[in-house]
Design an enzyme around this catalytic site. Structure first.
Site, PDB file in Angstrom:
ATOM      1  N   ILE A 105       0.856  -1.180   0.000  1.00  0.00           N
ATOM      2  CA  ILE A 105       0.000   0.000   0.000  1.00  0.00           C
ATOM      3  C   ILE A 105       0.894   1.232   0.000  1.00  0.00           C
ATOM      4  O   ILE A 105       1.857   1.302   0.772  1.00  0.00           O
ATOM      5  CB  ILE A 105      -0.971  -0.013   1.198  1.00  0.00           C
ATOM      6  CG1 ILE A 105      -1.944   1.172   1.120  1.00  0.00           C
ATOM      7  CG2 ILE A 105      -0.240  -0.069   2.530  1.00  0.00           C
ATOM      8  CD1 ILE A 105      -3.149   1.020   2.045  1.00  0.00           C
TER       9      ILE A 105
ATOM     10  N   GLU B 295       3.099  11.207  17.735  1.00  0.00           N
ATOM     11  CA  GLU B 295       2.573  12.569  17.857  1.00  0.00           C
ATOM     12  C   GLU B 295       1.203  12.708  17.193  1.00  0.00           C
ATOM     13  O   GLU B 295       0.322  13.417  17.698  1.00  0.00           O
ATOM     14  CB  GLU B 295       3.570  13.565  17.250  1.00  0.00           C
ATOM     15  CG  GLU B 295       4.865  13.702  18.022  1.00  0.00           C
ATOM     16  CD  GLU B 295       5.802  12.501  17.868  1.00  0.00           C
ATOM     17  OE1 GLU B 295       6.676  12.322  18.729  1.00  0.00           O
ATOM     18  OE2 GLU B 295       5.649  11.738  16.880  1.00  0.00           O
TER      19      GLU B 295
ATOM     20  N   GLU C 168      -5.421  -1.348  10.875  1.00  0.00           N
ATOM     21  CA  GLU C 168      -3.988  -1.171  10.646  1.00  0.00           C
ATOM     22  C   GLU C 168      -3.264  -0.854  11.960  1.00  0.00           C
ATOM     23  O   GLU C 168      -2.211  -1.435  12.262  1.00  0.00           O
ATOM     24  CB  GLU C 168      -3.749  -0.048   9.638  1.00  0.00           C
ATOM     25  CG  GLU C 168      -2.278   0.249   9.393  1.00  0.00           C
ATOM     26  CD  GLU C 168      -2.066   1.368   8.393  1.00  0.00           C
ATOM     27  OE1 GLU C 168      -0.910   1.836   8.273  1.00  0.00           O
ATOM     28  OE2 GLU C 168      -3.041   1.782   7.730  1.00  0.00           O
TER      29      GLU C 168
END
Length: 374
Positions: A120, A362, A237
């Protein structure tokens, strides 16, 4: 069901003992996993486990698919776990959930058997977490869509036969102008760049990809809905990356407990020293607590209830812990921990990228904060 899972785990471990463990260090030096391993994994039934039987899969559940990468990670085969997770737990579900019947029939059976490898491609040299900044474009033509652009840091890029590519189909619409495309490696204009050298996960191929007017008949999913589709698939994911992280934590902790029992220091076993015992007790507690949350997330995902914020918490907590466990365990190995012949050294290097790909820590914090502020 428990007996069934244990039999599956035993079969996977035997496969890893025979097909992976004796060769993994050589693959790490070579910088790539051999292509034939994909077919061997497919033949053994370890790829795309939760794909429906109609497309060649065994119709298992997500928990069984997750167990594959968990065990690989626990065994210290992080690069292999990452590559398999992209293939089985990202690419295949995208096609299964978003593809039309022709797309499913073309690719899913091949992904199950390992005849085809999946990748991907989102990240570009100038666009990582900010997907709306991508410049890869897909222009409508009489034949379909022509995809042009460059992608980088693409897992499975060297071996991939099919690649899901994010491209701008409406440049004026920002994130709402992104579409997804299934590109065949054999298409004219599809070029595989160099296999990038990384500080860890060396045998997991990570590549640059170039597209020069690659023809694709139609998008994967809806036109200009690529960003929405990505958001729908991100929980899985990030959960699978969390499972890889926790598998690695469990493996590292086990190796370190065994080592400290054998290593002698000041006339006694290293495991008899209070500092060692307190360090391991603290790590074991954090690993247990995180596993409890990850198992909760697995149950939520299988019930169709895992949301983006919760998956982001799982990814943030587990991957940050993975790096802490790697550092603290390596310290207990002393000088031997700095030698690459010891699995803890490789695990230390392999862990670092987990806080970056799939959404940096983050970014996870920002998503969690936004959920709090709603």
């Amino acid at each position: 069901m428990s007996e069934h899972i244990e039999l599956f785990r035993d079969s996977l471990n035997r496969f890893l003992d025979q097909k992976v463990a004796p060769f993994y260090s050589a693959w790490e030096r070579d910088g790539i996993i051999p292509r034939n391993l994909w077919r061997e994994m497919g033949d053994a039934g370890f790829l795309c486990i939760d794909i429906e039987e109609a497309y060649g899969g065994c119709g298992g559940d997500f928990g069984l698919s997750a167990l594959v990468v968990q065990v690989m990670s626990m065994r210290g085969f992080a690069a292999l776990a990452t590559n398999v997770s992209v293939h089985s737990d990202i690419v295949a579900p995208y096609i299964a959930h978003l593809g039309n019947e022709a797309q499913k029939q073309q690719w899913l059976p091949k992904l199950v058997t390992g005849e085809a490898v999946g990748a991907i491609a989102m990240t570009e040299p100038g666009a990582g977490s900010d997907l709306q900044a991508i410049t890869t474009s897909a222009r409508k033509s009489d034949e379909g869509f022509r995809v042009s652009g460059q992608k980088t840091f693409i897992t499975n890029g060297q071996h991939a036969d099919v690649c899901i590519v994010a491209a701008k189909t409406d440049p004026s619409a920002g994130a709402k102008g992104i579409s997804l495309f299934l590109l065949d490696k054999n298409s004219t204009g599809y070029e595989v760049g160099s296999n990038l050298e990384k500080i860890g996960q060396h045998c997991g191929d990570t590549s640059e990809l170039y597209f020069d007017g690659v023809l694709c008949q139609e998008p994967l999913g809806q036109l200009n809905q690529g960003f929405k589709h990505l958001m729908q698939e991100l929980p899985r994911e990030r959960l699978i990356l969390s499972i890889c992280a926790m598998g690695a934590c469990t493996g590292m902790l086990n190796w370190t407990v065994d080592y400290t029992k054998q290593r002698r220091l000041f006339g006694q076993a290293l495991s008899d020293l209070q500092n060692t015992r307190f360090t391991l007790a603290n790590l074991d507690t954090q690993v247990s607590v995180n596993w409890a949350f990850i198992n909760h997330c697995i149950n939520q995902y299988m019930a169709g209830e895992l949301d983006t914020v919760t998956a982001s918490k799982a990814k943030l907590s587990s991957t940050e812990l993975q790096c802490k466990v790697a550092d603290d365990c390596l310290q207990l190995f002393g000088g031997y921990g700095y030698m690459q012949e010891y699995p803890i050294a490789r695990a230390f290097l392999d862990a670092r990228v987990q806080r970056i790909y799939g959404g940096a820590s983050e970014v996870m914090k920002e998503i969690i904060a936004r959920g709090l502020m709603k």
